[in-house]
Design an enzyme around this catalytic site. Structure first.
Site, short mmCIF file in Angstrom:
data_model
loop_
_atom_site.label_atom_id
_atom_site.label_comp_id
_atom_site.label_asym_id
_atom_site.label_seq_id
_atom_site.Cartn_x
_atom_site.Cartn_y
_atom_site.Cartn_z
N THR A 73 -45.78 7.36 112.47
CA THR A 73 -46.25 6.07 111.92
C THR A 73 -45.50 5.69 110.64
O THR A 73 -44.86 4.63 110.56
CB THR A 73 -47.77 6.16 111.61
OG1 THR A 73 -48.46 6.54 112.80
CG2 THR A 73 -48.32 4.83 111.11
N VAL A 74 -45.56 6.56 109.63
CA VAL A 74 -44.97 6.21 108.33
C VAL A 74 -43.44 6.30 108.39
O VAL A 74 -42.73 5.46 107.81
CB VAL A 74 -45.53 7.13 107.21
CG1 VAL A 74 -44.96 6.73 105.86
CG2 VAL A 74 -47.05 7.08 107.19
N GLU B 153 -45.51 8.75 95.61
CA GLU B 153 -46.33 7.54 95.47
C GLU B 153 -47.18 7.28 96.72
O GLU B 153 -48.34 6.88 96.63
CB GLU B 153 -45.41 6.33 95.22
CG GLU B 153 -46.12 5.02 94.99
CD GLU B 153 -46.99 5.05 93.74
OE1 GLU B 153 -46.46 5.07 92.62
OE2 GLU B 153 -48.24 5.06 93.89
N ILE C 7 -50.53 1.10 97.45
CA ILE C 7 -50.90 0.72 96.07
C ILE C 7 -50.10 1.61 95.10
O ILE C 7 -50.15 2.83 95.22
CB ILE C 7 -52.40 0.94 95.80
CG1 ILE C 7 -53.25 0.18 96.82
CG2 ILE C 7 -52.76 0.52 94.38
CD1 ILE C 7 -54.75 0.48 96.71
N GLY D 125 -53.71 3.87 113.51
CA GLY D 125 -52.79 4.74 112.74
C GLY D 125 -53.27 5.06 111.34
O GLY D 125 -52.50 5.56 110.53
N LYS E 76 -56.34 13.39 97.44
CA LYS E 76 -55.81 12.30 96.61
C LYS E 76 -56.45 12.31 95.21
O LYS E 76 -55.76 12.11 94.20
CB LYS E 76 -56.06 10.95 97.30
CG LYS E 76 -55.31 10.82 98.62
CD LYS E 76 -55.85 9.65 99.44
CE LYS E 76 -55.12 9.51 100.76
NZ LYS E 76 -55.82 8.61 101.70
P1 NDP Z 1 -47.46 10.97 112.47
O1 NDP Z 1 -48.17 12.05 113.22
O2 NDP Z 1 -47.52 9.59 113.01
O3 NDP Z 1 -45.92 11.35 112.33
C1 NDP Z 1 -45.47 12.66 112.12
C2 NDP Z 1 -44.17 12.81 112.88
O4 NDP Z 1 -43.61 14.07 112.59
C3 NDP Z 1 -44.36 12.74 114.40
O5 NDP Z 1 -43.39 11.89 114.97
C4 NDP Z 1 -44.15 14.19 114.82
O6 NDP Z 1 -43.60 14.31 116.12
C5 NDP Z 1 -43.14 14.64 113.79
N1 NDP Z 1 -43.08 16.09 113.68
C6 NDP Z 1 -44.07 17.02 113.81
N2 NDP Z 1 -43.60 18.26 113.62
C7 NDP Z 1 -42.28 18.12 113.36
C8 NDP Z 1 -41.24 19.03 113.09
N3 NDP Z 1 -41.45 20.35 113.04
N4 NDP Z 1 -39.99 18.56 112.90
C9 NDP Z 1 -39.75 17.23 112.95
N5 NDP Z 1 -40.71 16.31 113.20
C10 NDP Z 1 -41.95 16.75 113.40
O7 NDP Z 1 -47.99 11.03 110.97
P2 NDP Z 1 -48.02 9.86 109.91
O8 NDP Z 1 -46.74 9.13 109.91
O9 NDP Z 1 -49.28 9.11 110.04
O10 NDP Z 1 -48.16 10.71 108.56
C11 NDP Z 1 -47.07 11.35 107.97
C12 NDP Z 1 -47.48 11.80 106.57
O11 NDP Z 1 -47.82 10.67 105.81
C13 NDP Z 1 -48.71 12.71 106.52
O12 NDP Z 1 -48.55 13.64 105.48
C14 NDP Z 1 -49.83 11.75 106.21
O13 NDP Z 1 -50.93 12.38 105.56
C15 NDP Z 1 -49.13 10.81 105.27
N6 NDP Z 1 -49.71 9.48 105.16
C16 NDP Z 1 -49.98 8.76 106.27
C17 NDP Z 1 -50.46 7.47 106.17
C18 NDP Z 1 -50.74 6.65 107.36
O14 NDP Z 1 -51.16 5.50 107.20
N7 NDP Z 1 -50.53 7.12 108.56
C19 NDP Z 1 -50.68 6.87 104.85
C20 NDP Z 1 -50.33 7.71 103.74
C21 NDP Z 1 -49.89 8.98 103.90
P3 NDP Z 1 -44.58 14.42 117.38
O15 NDP Z 1 -45.39 13.19 117.37
O16 NDP Z 1 -43.64 14.52 118.52
O17 NDP Z 1 -45.40 15.65 117.15
N1 HSE Z 2 -55.95 8.96 106.72
C1 HSE Z 2 -55.65 8.29 105.51
C2 HSE Z 2 -56.64 7.17 105.29
C3 HSE Z 2 -54.25 7.75 105.55
O1 HSE Z 2 -57.41 6.85 106.22
O2 HSE Z 2 -56.70 6.62 104.20
C4 HSE Z 2 -53.76 7.31 104.22
O3 HSE Z 2 -53.62 8.36 103.34
#
Ligand code: NDP
Ligand code: HSE
Length: 436
Positions: free
Chosen positions: A13-14, A129, A136, A187, A205
């Site tokens: 997602t991110v 951040e 934010i 997401g 957080k």
């Molecule tokens: P996702 O699960 O959407 O994305 C994580 C990605 O990492 C997936 O594509 C996954 O692949 C990949 N992955 C997993 N293991 C490995 C590895 N060993 N090597 C390479 N790639 C790997 O997570 P998010 O994007 O939602 O979140 C990412 C981070 O951001 C987390 O720490 C989360 O807490 C933080 N965050 C998320 C927010 C949100 O709105 N989603 C907001 C703020 C922070 P696969 O899917 O194939 O397993």
């Molecule tokens: N799971 C978190 C939330 C994502 O719902 O706020 C952002 O850190």
């Protein structure tokens, strides 16, 4: 100037949001950063999906170790999540002299001390951040904008998933499980949604904010954590009738003898701005001695809002990479040798007000017994609501709002109330903050 080269770990997602926004706004970002910022390598387990997102423009690998060990990469962006492989990759990147950007609050709240120490030794930056309140810029506000202040307290709606759940349950009367599934589809939710609904994500957080606000080490293990799974619909309704909203708040407060660090459902007066933050939106109230109360509001989750924060960190690092490390903004706002050991207080020692819902038999003298217990504990009553028993029932709810008292005293009084013969079951207790 030659581009700064970024390796992206995880394009979920991110990660995908970061790739998209960086490509879309490349020219604007270059003009701000002073040189182009280019993602040149991406690692993801699903390389086919990664190639589809990146459109064949960058090298895609399935082993993130290739990126953290690659000599051409200047900045590693960790967007995998969790504290397993992510921790090892971040530590390796630092050991290899690479700057790190991460949105991973779980990793930093639990292993921040080790990570920041390693970064300090290698004179590289670790920017986060996106780890608190998504889009934010609260880290920047606390670390830089409010740097003149002695921060007194922070209270934030810092988990979008739980705020979304509470809003939808209250407004649309939807069931908890239905709304949680929708938050996952959108997401917002963590890979393990228990982190959201049990308050753990908010506590990660709040822990990071407490360190930056008060110059103390990152101490997630000392945070009090209570989620929203124990909340009853009746309490949300009664709170409304008394002029309050229930929100999951992350609170960090400077008290006389230490720091309060706690996450729990909280009644807030409905006329406060923060009480009206709905859906997946986040808001953080920060009270500084000079500035007074300041409020930061926006999207705390989702692909592009979170990417906005990730890219802000990339620009900061690009601007500062050549600066003498001693003159960069410290990771945790205070210089590493100027941190204090002010303790995080045990929950029994915190001070707050309470909402109590007591189920009683409709008998003479019950109310007098309850008020006597509270008076004996020196807990003063702010408001009271007594419901008539529903048709055909012999029990009714009494709702009491108290003035501020110590948690330990409140617990003792609640135990004494529960021991009364006319009281059935447990007393529902939700903390209340006026946030004045
Ligand atoms: P996702 O699960 O959407 O994305 C994580 C990605 O990492 C997936 O594509 C996954 O692949 C990949 N992955 C997993 N293991 C490995 C590895 N060993 N090597 C390479 N790639 C790997 O997570 P998010 O994007 O939602 O979140 C990412 C981070 O951001 C987390 O720490 C989360 O807490 C933080 N965050 C998320 C927010 C949100 O709105 N989603 C907001 C703020 C922070 P696969 O899917 O194939 O397993
Ligand atoms: N799971 C978190 C939330 C994502 O719902 O706020 C952002 O850190």
């Amino acid at each position: 100037m030659k581009p700064i080269k970024v390796g992206l770990l995880g394009i979920g997602t991110v990660g995908a949001g970061t790739f998209t926004v960086l490509a879309r706004n490349a020219e604007e970002i270059r003009r701000r950063a002073g040189r182009p910022i280019e993602i040149t390598m991406v690692a993801d387990l699903d390389t086919a999906r990664a190639k589809q997102i990146t459109g064949g423009k960058v090298e895609v690998v399935d082993d993130a170790n290739i990126i953290v060990n690659h000599p051409d990469i200047d900045i590693v962006v960790e967007l995998i999540g969790g504290y397993g492989i992510a921790r090892q990759l971040v530590m390796t990147a630092i050991a290899n002299g690479k700057h790190v950007v991460t949105a991973n609050k779980a990793l930093l709240a639990t292993h921040g001390t080790e990570i920041f120490r390693a970064a300090q030794e290698k004179r590289v930056m670790v920017a986060f951040e996106a780890a608190v309140a998504g889009g934010i810029p609260i880290i920047k506000a606390l670390r830089e904008g409010l740097t003149a202040n002695r921060i007194q307290w922070i209270a934030g709606i810092i988990n979008g998933t739980t705020n979304f759940i509470l809003s939808e349950m209250r407004d649309k009367g939807l069931d908890f499980d239905v709304v949680l599934k929708e938050a996952q589809r959108l997401g917002y939710a963590e890979a393990d949604p228990t982190f959201d609904i049990e308050g753990i994500d908010a506590a990660h957080k709040a822990t990071l904010m407490s360190a930056i606000a008060f110059g103390i080490p990152v101490q997630f293990d000392k945070a009090y954590v209570e989620g929203i799974t124990g909340l009853q619909a009746a309490d949300i309704r009664y709170a409304e009738q008394l002029g309050y909203r229930i929100k999951l708040l992350g609170i960090a407060r400077r008290a006389a003898n230490g720091i309060e660090l706690r996450v729990h459902p909280t009644l807030i007066p409905a006329n406060r701005l923060i009480a009206n933050v709905e859906g997946a939106m986040n808001a953080v109230l920060v009270h500084g001695d000079a500035v007074g109360a300041t409020l930061y509001y926006g999207k705390g989750a989702g692909a592009e809002p979170t990417a906005s924060a990730v890219i802000a960190d990339l620009v900061d690092i690009t601007r500062l990479a050549t600066a003498d490390p001693e003159h960069r903004v410290p990771y945790l706002a205070f210089q590493p040798d100027a941190m204090t050991d002010t303790p995080i207080l045990p929950m029994d020692e915190i001070t707050t007000s309470y909402y109590l819902r007591i189920r009683v038999a409709d008998k003479l003298g019950v109310m007098a017994d309850i008020t006597r217990i509270l008076a004996d504990a020196a807990i003063s009553i702010d408001a009271m609501l007594q419901k008539e028993p529903a048709a055909g029932e012999t029990e009714a709810d009494i709702i009491i709002l108290t003035h501020k008292t110590q948690e330990k005293k409140a617990k003792q009084a609640i135990a004494a109330i529960e021991a009364l013969e006319a009281v059935s079951g447990q007393v529902a207790r939700i903390r209340l903050e006026s946030l004045g």
